[in-house]
Every structure is written in structure tokens, then in C-alpha cells.
Write a protein that holds these residues in place. Structure first.
Motif, PDB file in Angstrom:
ATOM      1  N   ILE A 191       0.856  -1.188   0.000  1.00  0.00           N
ATOM      2  CA  ILE A 191       0.000   0.000   0.000  1.00  0.00           C
ATOM      3  C   ILE A 191       0.888   1.233   0.000  1.00  0.00           C
ATOM      4  CG2 ILE A 191      -1.807   1.294   1.183  1.00  0.00           C
ATOM      5  CD1 ILE A 191      -2.782  -1.354   0.079  1.00  0.00           C
ATOM      6  N   SER A 192       0.737   2.071  -1.014  1.00  0.00           N
ATOM      7  CA  SER A 192       1.555   3.273  -1.154  1.00  0.00           C
ATOM      8  C   SER A 192       0.978   4.403  -0.303  1.00  0.00           C
ATOM      9  CB  SER A 192       1.607   3.693  -2.624  1.00  0.00           C
ATOM     10  OG  SER A 192       2.257   4.935  -2.764  1.00  0.00           O
ATOM     11  N   VAL A 193       1.798   4.916   0.614  1.00  0.00           N
ATOM     12  CA  VAL A 193       1.421   6.063   1.442  1.00  0.00           C
ATOM     13  C   VAL A 193       2.486   7.131   1.235  1.00  0.00           C
ATOM     14  CG1 VAL A 193       0.875   6.895   3.756  1.00  0.00           C
ATOM     15  CG2 VAL A 193       0.355   4.515   3.134  1.00  0.00           C
ATOM     16  N   THR A 194       2.154   8.152   0.494  1.00  0.00           N
ATOM     17  CA  THR A 194       3.131   9.177   0.118  1.00  0.00           C
ATOM     18  C   THR A 194       3.258  10.289   1.147  1.00  0.00           C
ATOM     19  OG1 THR A 194       1.363  10.213  -1.142  1.00  0.00           O
ATOM     20  CG2 THR A 194       2.858   8.788  -2.352  1.00  0.00           C
ATOM     21  N   VAL A 217      -6.980   0.662   5.062  1.00  0.00           N
ATOM     22  CA  VAL A 217      -6.870  -0.502   4.180  1.00  0.00           C
ATOM     23  C   VAL A 217      -5.795  -1.456   4.703  1.00  0.00           C
ATOM     24  CG1 VAL A 217      -6.215  -1.268   1.871  1.00  0.00           C
ATOM     25  CG2 VAL A 217      -7.701   0.723   2.146  1.00  0.00           C
ATOM     26  N   ILE A 218      -4.654  -0.902   5.107  1.00  0.00           N
ATOM     27  CA  ILE A 218      -3.593  -1.735   5.682  1.00  0.00           C
ATOM     28  C   ILE A 218      -4.137  -2.509   6.880  1.00  0.00           C
ATOM     29  CG2 ILE A 218      -1.391  -1.702   6.914  1.00  0.00           C
ATOM     30  CD1 ILE A 218      -0.567   0.683   5.195  1.00  0.00           C
ATOM     31  N   ARG A 219      -4.905  -1.823   7.701  1.00  0.00           N
ATOM     32  CA  ARG A 219      -5.443  -2.461   8.913  1.00  0.00           C
ATOM     33  C   ARG A 219      -6.396  -3.602   8.548  1.00  0.00           C
ATOM     34  NH1 ARG A 219      -6.624   1.795  10.958  1.00  0.00           N
ATOM     35  NH2 ARG A 219      -4.782   2.012  12.298  1.00  0.00           N
ATOM     36  N   ARG A 220      -7.293  -3.366   7.624  1.00  0.00           N
ATOM     37  CA  ARG A 220      -8.281  -4.397   7.270  1.00  0.00           C
ATOM     38  C   ARG A 220      -7.616  -5.598   6.621  1.00  0.00           C
ATOM     39  NH1 ARG A 220     -13.811  -3.644   4.485  1.00  0.00           N
ATOM     40  NH2 ARG A 220     -13.742  -5.833   5.114  1.00  0.00           N
ATOM     41  N   SER A 222      -4.486  -6.560   6.973  1.00  0.00           N
ATOM     42  CA  SER A 222      -3.673  -7.236   7.981  1.00  0.00           C
ATOM     43  C   SER A 222      -4.542  -8.073   8.908  1.00  0.00           C
ATOM     44  CB  SER A 222      -2.870  -6.214   8.785  1.00  0.00           C
ATOM     45  OG  SER A 222      -1.992  -5.492   7.953  1.00  0.00           O
ATOM     46  N   GLN A 223      -5.673  -7.529   9.310  1.00  0.00           N
ATOM     47  CA  GLN A 223      -6.574  -8.279  10.176  1.00  0.00           C
ATOM     48  C   GLN A 223      -7.117  -9.522   9.496  1.00  0.00           C
ATOM     49  OE1 GLN A 223      -9.429  -5.238  11.194  1.00  0.00           O
ATOM     50  NE2 GLN A 223      -8.204  -4.453  12.904  1.00  0.00           N
ATOM     51  N   ALA A 224      -7.166  -9.501   8.159  1.00  0.00           N
ATOM     52  CA  ALA A 224      -7.634 -10.663   7.403  1.00  0.00           C
ATOM     53  C   ALA A 224      -6.515 -11.664   7.142  1.00  0.00           C
ATOM     54  CB  ALA A 224      -8.246 -10.205   6.079  1.00  0.00           C
ATOM     55  N   GLY A 225      -5.313 -11.393   7.669  1.00  0.00           N
ATOM     56  CA  GLY A 225      -4.208 -12.322   7.509  1.00  0.00           C
ATOM     57  C   GLY A 225      -3.429 -12.153   6.226  1.00  0.00           C
ATOM     58  N   ILE A 226      -3.614 -11.017   5.549  1.00  0.00           N
ATOM     59  CA  ILE A 226      -2.919 -10.747   4.290  1.00  0.00           C
ATOM     60  C   ILE A 226      -1.662  -9.942   4.587  1.00  0.00           C
ATOM     61  CG2 ILE A 226      -3.111  -9.626   2.033  1.00  0.00           C
ATOM     62  CD1 ILE A 226      -6.226  -9.980   2.420  1.00  0.00           C
ATOM     63  N   PRO A 227      -0.478 -10.416   4.228  1.00  0.00           N
ATOM     64  CA  PRO A 227       0.747  -9.674   4.517  1.00  0.00           C
ATOM     65  C   PRO A 227       0.809  -8.372   3.729  1.00  0.00           C
ATOM     66  CG  PRO A 227       1.219 -11.595   3.149  1.00  0.00           C
ATOM     67  CD  PRO A 227      -0.211 -11.705   3.556  1.00  0.00           C
ATOM     68  N   VAL A 228       1.079  -7.276   4.434  1.00  0.00           N
ATOM     69  CA  VAL A 228       1.038  -5.949   3.816  1.00  0.00           C
ATOM     70  C   VAL A 228       2.369  -5.227   4.023  1.00  0.00           C
ATOM     71  CG1 VAL A 228      -0.168  -3.736   3.686  1.00  0.00           C
ATOM     72  CG2 VAL A 228      -1.437  -5.811   4.260  1.00  0.00           C
ATOM     73  N   ARG A 229       2.791  -4.542   2.978  1.00  0.00           N
ATOM     74  CA  ARG A 229       3.978  -3.685   3.020  1.00  0.00           C
ATOM     75  C   ARG A 229       3.527  -2.232   2.961  1.00  0.00           C
ATOM     76  NH1 ARG A 229       9.352  -4.155   1.311  1.00  0.00           N
ATOM     77  NH2 ARG A 229       8.894  -6.329   0.785  1.00  0.00           N
ATOM     78  N   GLY A 251       2.191   3.085   9.312  1.00  0.00           N
ATOM     79  CA  GLY A 251       1.978   1.821   8.613  1.00  0.00           C
ATOM     80  C   GLY A 251       2.164   0.632   9.539  1.00  0.00           C
ATOM     81  N   ARG A 252       3.202   0.684  10.367  1.00  0.00           N
ATOM     82  CA  ARG A 252       3.436  -0.395  11.328  1.00  0.00           C
ATOM     83  C   ARG A 252       2.270  -0.516  12.304  1.00  0.00           C
ATOM     84  NH1 ARG A 252       6.557  -0.554  16.093  1.00  0.00           N
ATOM     85  NH2 ARG A 252       5.365   1.349  16.568  1.00  0.00           N
ATOM     86  N   ASP A 253       1.806   0.622  12.819  1.00  0.00           N
ATOM     87  CA  ASP A 253       0.706   0.605  13.778  1.00  0.00           C
ATOM     88  C   ASP A 253      -0.579   0.054  13.151  1.00  0.00           C
ATOM     89  OD1 ASP A 253       2.452   1.698  15.581  1.00  0.00           O
ATOM     90  OD2 ASP A 253       1.655   3.746  15.417  1.00  0.00           O
ATOM     91  N   ALA A 254      -0.714   0.221  11.823  1.00  0.00           N
ATOM     92  CA  ALA A 254      -1.904  -0.291  11.136  1.00  0.00           C
ATOM     93  C   ALA A 254      -1.790  -1.780  10.825  1.00  0.00           C
ATOM     94  CB  ALA A 254      -2.141   0.489   9.850  1.00  0.00           C
ATOM     95  N   GLY A 255      -0.587  -2.345  10.972  1.00  0.00           N
ATOM     96  CA  GLY A 255      -0.444  -3.785  10.765  1.00  0.00           C
ATOM     97  C   GLY A 255       0.541  -4.210   9.700  1.00  0.00           C
ATOM     98  N   ALA A 256       1.206  -3.252   9.035  1.00  0.00           N
ATOM     99  CA  ALA A 256       2.184  -3.616   8.016  1.00  0.00           C
ATOM    100  C   ALA A 256       3.343  -4.375   8.640  1.00  0.00           C
ATOM    101  CB  ALA A 256       2.696  -2.366   7.303  1.00  0.00           C
ATOM    102  N   ARG A 257       3.839  -5.368   7.920  1.00  0.00           N
ATOM    103  CA  ARG A 257       4.954  -6.180   8.411  1.00  0.00           C
ATOM    104  C   ARG A 257       6.279  -5.769   7.781  1.00  0.00           C
ATOM    105  NH1 ARG A 257       2.344 -12.235   7.562  1.00  0.00           N
ATOM    106  NH2 ARG A 257       0.271 -11.813   8.464  1.00  0.00           N
ATOM    107  N   THR A 258       6.205  -5.248   6.570  1.00  0.00           N
ATOM    108  CA  THR A 258       7.413  -4.871   5.846  1.00  0.00           C
ATOM    109  C   THR A 258       7.263  -3.437   5.335  1.00  0.00           C
ATOM    110  OG1 THR A 258       6.513  -5.850   3.818  1.00  0.00           O
ATOM    111  CG2 THR A 258       7.995  -7.220   5.137  1.00  0.00           C
ATOM    112  N   ALA A 259       8.373  -2.873   4.867  1.00  0.00           N
ATOM    113  CA  ALA A 259       8.358  -1.481   4.410  1.00  0.00           C
ATOM    114  C   ALA A 259       9.377  -1.288   3.303  1.00  0.00           C
ATOM    115  CB  ALA A 259       8.666  -0.540   5.575  1.00  0.00           C
ATOM    116  N   SER A 260       9.157  -0.240   2.505  1.00  0.00           N
ATOM    117  CA  SER A 260      10.091   0.115   1.442  1.00  0.00           C
ATOM    118  C   SER A 260       9.959   1.600   1.152  1.00  0.00           C
ATOM    119  CB  SER A 260       9.819  -0.699   0.171  1.00  0.00           C
ATOM    120  OG  SER A 260       8.521  -0.422  -0.331  1.00  0.00           O
ATOM    121  N   TRP A 261      10.895   2.138   0.396  1.00  0.00           N
ATOM    122  CA  TRP A 261      10.817   3.542  -0.020  1.00  0.00           C
ATOM    123  C   TRP A 261      11.476   3.700  -1.384  1.00  0.00           C
ATOM    124  CZ3 TRP A 261      14.759   7.204  -0.938  1.00  0.00           C
ATOM    125  CH2 TRP A 261      16.054   6.744  -0.710  1.00  0.00           C
ATOM    126  N   ILE A 262      11.041   4.692  -2.123  1.00  0.00           N
ATOM    127  CA  ILE A 262      11.620   5.050  -3.417  1.00  0.00           C
ATOM    128  C   ILE A 262      11.633   6.568  -3.516  1.00  0.00           C
ATOM    129  CG2 ILE A 262      11.298   5.006  -5.933  1.00  0.00           C
ATOM    130  CD1 ILE A 262      10.059   2.263  -5.678  1.00  0.00           C
TER     131      ILE A 262
END
Length: 358
Positions: A191-194, A217-220, A222-229, A251-262
Motif C-alpha cells: 500500500i503506497s502512502v506518500t 486498508v492496511i489495517r483491514r 492485515s486483520q484478514a491475515g494478508i501480509p502488507v507492506r 503503517g506499522r501501527d496499522a499492521g504492516a509487516r514490511t516497508a520500502s521507499w523510493i
């Protein structure tokens, strides 16, 4: 829409012009006729055409991408992010990467059937398919066409792994497909959060969900067991990069497990569009932002060299990278997700084809 430069802001759109693409022989330029007009420009409506693709899977050999194949249900994107690096692809259609990219869209309505045929090819070898790497599969017109949903059904039925990138909240509609795929190790979502600033987001991503909605969206998911970045992308120097740590934390607080940046990329026609946008909305820091980008790309607004185009080089790029590394360590985020499974794939059987005995 005519390929002409516009002199007024189009309501609900990020691009401020509609310059001809680089392959066009002629361009139209707006000129003041001397008649003062104060009325607002009319609302620019979105139009959609249909394309019948011969193949859905596009392959790449880019050494700095984590995937070698992707599919795109749509051409153009109504989210209208002014910085979108996919805008130049509209020039191949004889359309402008400016407002045309946001308003003249192409829906590939036969994509699910063509994808099924591609996967059934005897020479096909399974590897994760990326979706959303060019234009967003969950942009608003997906609600009507449901091309992405039908493509997901094909991938789920065949046990094919998929990596999705989106800003669109419509992905929540497909949790009924994505959650079972996640249980089988077949899906991950970015999920892109700029920015966390709703006002800034509305200016540069006028038809994308607000930042708080994307965190939802990240929260929902993640709660459904879908891995989110959580993807802090793109980072715009001196505009959004001060928010890097806050975006990662949210993003972490919403449930994201991984992160990236560009870092912000300005290929081809994107550079003048972004510079026009900066001059209109942030004239006080426009030159500072562009100077930062040039410092990271050897004096140019953009350098497409492999392994440089995503991050840039030099002290400023290194500083942002170090900030990211410190932040994810503190937050407990990772950069790499577990690999998705490829051993569950079973090629689809097309109508009329002979089924295997084993």
C-alpha cells in the motif's frame, strides 16, 4: 482532449497541462486571445475505451526489480498522481501523459480470459506476477469493470502467486479472494502512502483515497491475515521526505509487516508536469526540490541507470536511506517478506483442451 497547455487548474485533476507526447509531430499551445474570462473551466470527465489484448503477461529483465513479469488490467489511471512514472506510457497510444493519462483510460475487459490462456501455455513457467507496478488495478473504474477481481479468481484457481501494489481502497472488496490466497502463501500487498497530510495528498493525488483511508486498508488487510507492506513512495525531497519516519510508524501501527521507499522519479514527460505542479502549488520551494533531485542524479532531473533510478546517489540520498534503515529497525519492520509459494501452481485447462490423466 486536445493536446494543449492549459492556463488554469482543472478541478479534480493533478496535471495542469496536456502537452503532446514525445512521438507526436505537432503540438497545440494555448494563447491568450485578449478576451478576459473569469469563469471556471468545465469539469473534465473520465472516458474509457476497451482494448482486446493479445497477451496479458509482460516480461522484463530489469536487474533492479524484484519481479520479472507483470499484468496491467488498465492503461492510464484516474487516481491522477502528478508524479506517476507510468505517465509516459500513454505517449505510445498517441495520447498525452498529462491530462489524457488521467481522463482517457483503457480497460482491458478480456484480460481474465487472456490471462488464463497465457497460464495454460505449455512453455509457461511459474513465478510471482506483479500487478499495479504501472497503473493502479484498483482505480475507480475497477468498481464497474471488475477486471482485477476476475484476474484474481484466475490466479486463485490456478494456485499462482501474485504481488499487488495499490492506493485503492477497493482492494477491500476482494478480501474474500485474497485472504484464502494468503493462507496458502500466494499473495502479498503493498500500500503506497506518500504523505499523512490530507491536503497535500489531495493536491498531488486528487482521486486517490486519503492517507487515513489507506492506513485503514492496511489495517483491514492485515486483520484478514494478508501480509502488507507500507510503501513510503515516492519520497519528494523537501516536501514529503520529512514525513518518512511518521509514515513508517503509522503503517506499522496499522499492521504492516514490511516497508520500502523510493525517491521521486521524473522520467520523460513526468519532469515538466511535476515542475508545473510545483510552480503552481509550492513556488517557494520548487527550485529547492528540483536542485535536490539534480544533486542525486548527476545534475539531471532524472537518471534511468539501473540501481540508481529508484534512490539516486550522493549525500542526500544516503541520508534518506540511513533514516529509513534506522526507522525500520526501531519499528521492527523488515524489508523482505517470506517468498511466496510457486509449487501450488496448476495450469488451467482451457475449454476443449484434453485434460491430463495425472
Amino acid at each position: 482532449m486536445d493536446n494543449e497547455a492549459l492556463t488554469s487548474k482543472i478541478k479534480g485533476r493533478a496535471a495542469g497541462s496536456n502537452h503532446a507526447g514525445r512521438y507526436e509531430r505537432y503540438a497545440r499551445v494555448a494563447e491568450d486571445d485578449g478576451w478576459a474570462r473569469e469563469e471556471e473551466l468545465p469539469v473534465l470527465r473520465t472516458t474509457t475505451q476497451v482494448e482486446l489484448p493479445r497477451s496479458m503477461i509482460t516480461y522484463n529483465k530489469s536487474p533492479d526489480l524484484p519481479f520479472d513479469r507483470s499484468i496491467n488490467p488498465y492503461r492510464g489511471c484516474e487516481h491522477g498522481c502528478v508524479y506517476c512514472f507510468a505517465r509516459p506510457s500513454h505517449a505510445y497510444l498517441g495520447l498525452s501523459p498529462g491530462l489524457d493519462f488521467e481522463t482517457q483510460l483503457i480497460a482491458r475487459t478480456e484480460a481474465p480470459e487472456v490471462l488464463r490462456r497465457d497460464l495454460a501455455a505449455r512453455k509457461y513457467k511459474v513465478a510471482p506476477i506483479a500487478i499495479g507496478t504501472n497503473t493502479d488495478p484498483y482505480q475507480p473504474i475497477e468498481k464497474k469493470h471488475e477486471i482485477m477481481r476476475e484476474c484474481l479468481k484466475v490466479l486463485a484457481d490456478t494456485g499462482h502467486p501474485v504481488a499487488i501494489v495499490t492506493k485503492g481502497s477497493l482492494i477491500e472488496r476482494d478480501i474474500d479472494i485474497l485472504a484464502p490466497m494468503a493462507q496458502r502463501g500466494l499473495v502479498r500487498v503493498g500500500i503506497s502512502v506518500t504523505t499523512l497530510d490530507a491536503t497535500l495528498s489531495r493536491l498531488m493525488e486528487p482521486r486517490a483515497p486519503a492517507p487515513a483511508r489507506r492506513l485503514g486498508v492496511i489495517r483491514r488487510l492485515s486483520q484478514a491475515g494478508i501480509p502488507v507492506r507500507v510503501m513510503a513512495s515516492p519520497m519528494i525531497p523537501a516536501l514529503t521526505d520529512p514525513e518518512l519516519e511518521a509514515i513508517l510508524g503509522a503503517g506499522r501501527d496499522a499492521g504492516a509487516r514490511t516497508a520500502s521507499w523510493i525517491m521521486l522519479r521524473l522520467p520523460q514527460e513526468v519532469s515538466p508536469l511535476v515542475q508545473e505542479w510545483l510552480a503552481q502549488h509550492y513556488p517557494d520551494r520548487a527550485e529547492r526540490i528540483m536542485n535536490r533531485l539534480r544533486d542525486m542524479h548527476g545534475g539531471k532531473a532524472y537518471d534511468a541507470t539501473w540501481h540508481r533510478r529508484m534512490r539516486g546517489e550522493g549525500p542526500y540520498a544516503e541520508m534518506v536511506a540511513q533514516r529509513f534503515n534506522v526507522a525500520i529497525k526501531r519499528l521492527g519492520l523488515k524489508t523482505n517478506a517470506p517468498p511466496m509459494r510457486c509449487d501450488l501452481f496448476r495450469a488451467p485447462v482451457l475449454p476443449g483442451a484434453q485434460m491430463s490423466l495425472f
